[in-house]
Design a protein around this motif. Structure first.
Motif, PDB file in Angstrom:
ATOM      1  N   ARG A 149      -6.481   0.932  -6.538  1.00 25.24           N
ATOM      2  CA  ARG A 149      -6.614   1.993  -5.547  1.00 25.24           C
ATOM      3  C   ARG A 149      -7.276   1.434  -4.293  1.00 25.24           C
ATOM      4  NH1 ARG A 149      -4.787   6.503  -7.183  1.00 25.24           N
ATOM      5  NH2 ARG A 149      -5.834   7.782  -5.612  1.00 25.24           N
ATOM      6  N   TRP A 150      -6.979   2.072  -3.163  1.00 29.40           N
ATOM      7  CA  TRP A 150      -7.577   1.668  -1.893  1.00 29.40           C
ATOM      8  C   TRP A 150      -8.161   2.895  -1.204  1.00 29.40           C
ATOM      9  CZ3 TRP A 150      -6.201   3.768   2.737  1.00 29.40           C
ATOM     10  CH2 TRP A 150      -4.971   4.430   2.804  1.00 29.40           C
ATOM     11  N   GLU A 171     -11.332   8.229  -0.146  1.00 28.63           N
ATOM     12  CA  GLU A 171      -9.886   8.391  -0.128  1.00 28.63           C
ATOM     13  C   GLU A 171      -9.410   9.534   0.754  1.00 28.63           C
ATOM     14  OE1 GLU A 171      -7.810   8.260  -3.846  1.00 28.63           O
ATOM     15  OE2 GLU A 171      -8.746   6.360  -4.426  1.00 28.63           O
ATOM     16  N   HIS A 226      -2.792   6.226  -1.958  1.00 30.77           N
ATOM     17  CA  HIS A 226      -3.998   5.406  -2.132  1.00 30.77           C
ATOM     18  C   HIS A 226      -3.934   4.471  -3.327  1.00 30.77           C
ATOM     19  CE1 HIS A 226      -6.467   7.008   1.141  1.00 30.77           C
ATOM     20  NE2 HIS A 226      -5.704   8.073   0.965  1.00 30.77           N
ATOM     21  N   LEU A 262     -11.464  -1.371   4.599  1.00 29.73           N
ATOM     22  CA  LEU A 262     -11.153  -0.611   3.404  1.00 29.73           C
ATOM     23  C   LEU A 262     -11.600  -1.369   2.173  1.00 29.73           C
ATOM     24  CD1 LEU A 262      -7.934  -1.612   2.136  1.00 29.73           C
ATOM     25  CD2 LEU A 262      -7.659  -1.054   4.530  1.00 29.73           C
ATOM     26  N   GLU A 263     -11.611  -0.650   1.067  1.00 35.48           N
ATOM     27  CA  GLU A 263     -11.981  -1.244  -0.210  1.00 35.48           C
ATOM     28  C   GLU A 263     -10.783  -1.213  -1.143  1.00 35.48           C
ATOM     29  OE1 GLU A 263     -15.732  -0.675  -2.921  1.00 35.48           O
ATOM     30  OE2 GLU A 263     -14.219   0.834  -3.449  1.00 35.48           O
ATOM     31  N   LEU A 264     -10.589  -2.309  -1.860  1.00 35.74           N
ATOM     32  CA  LEU A 264      -9.608  -2.374  -2.936  1.00 35.74           C
ATOM     33  C   LEU A 264     -10.381  -2.377  -4.247  1.00 35.74           C
ATOM     34  CD1 LEU A 264      -7.280  -5.276  -1.706  1.00 35.74           C
ATOM     35  CD2 LEU A 264      -7.110  -2.832  -1.194  1.00 35.74           C
ATOM     36  N   PHE A 287       0.834  -1.196   0.000  1.00 35.48           N
ATOM     37  CA  PHE A 287       0.000   0.000   0.000  1.00 35.48           C
ATOM     38  C   PHE A 287       0.874   1.254   0.000  1.00 35.48           C
ATOM     39  CE2 PHE A 287      -2.572  -3.271   1.950  1.00 35.48           C
ATOM     40  CZ  PHE A 287      -3.807  -3.080   1.357  1.00 35.48           C
ATOM     41  N   THR A 310     -14.161  -5.181  -6.918  1.00 37.38           N
ATOM     42  CA  THR A 310     -13.790  -4.507  -5.676  1.00 37.38           C
ATOM     43  C   THR A 310     -13.813  -5.538  -4.551  1.00 37.38           C
ATOM     44  OG1 THR A 310     -16.060  -3.848  -5.200  1.00 37.38           O
ATOM     45  CG2 THR A 310     -14.687  -2.256  -6.388  1.00 37.38           C
TER      46      THR A 310
END
Length: 155
Positions: free
Chosen positions: A81-82, A97, A56, A105-107, A52, A116
């Protein structure tokens, strides 16, 4: 009230109690961490690795080993993006973000924008682990937890 009515009430109450207790269990083991502690490399014993950045973005390998991914062609995924999830008064509603800390969190993947993944942070702030999952109450599959490889970057 007849027997069928009582059975329905008992089943409904049992469902509410189990749902609430599972939600409390997930919340009690969640780890809220700041962005600075997320930045760095995390790996699982199954062979997944995620790095990471503070901008982001993330890169990684071994996404085909993540059972909860549910994306087509996970072997082709490598970056994206995360964002931490945020919402009113801490309720999980959407990835943002601009959030600087969180416990999930979301990837989202560059190679497949429809793919996602929700990542739940477990443990405590000093020694968290992360679990890509569809439901934090389900936990992670064996080898699914990712842990930090090194001390977090504070730059």
């Amino acid at each position: 009230m007849n027997m069928r009515g009582w059975q329905a009430i008992v089943l409904a109450v049992t469902g509410v109690v189990l749902t609430a207790s599972c939600g409390y269990a997930a919340a009690s083991y969640s780890a809220e961490i700041p962005q600075e502690e997320l930045v760095g490399t995390w790996t699982s014993s199954a062979g997944t690795s995620l790095t990471f950045s503070k901008e982001h973005t993330f890169s990684g390998t071994g996404f085909d080993k993540v059972e909860a991914l549910g994306c087509a062609n996970p072997e082709t995924l490598s970056n994206g993006r995360w964002a931490f999830y945020v919402g009113p008064k801490g309720d999980v509603t959407h990835p943002d973000e601009t959030a600087t800390r969180g416990n999930d969190l979301e990837l989202s993947f560059t190679e497949d924008p429809t793919c996602t993944v929700w990542v739940y942070l477990y443990g405590d702030a000093e020694d968290p682990s992360m679990c890509p999952t569809q439901d934090p109450d389900d936990g992670c599959s064996p080898g699914g937890y990712l842990r930090r490889d090194e001390a977090p970057s504070h730059s």
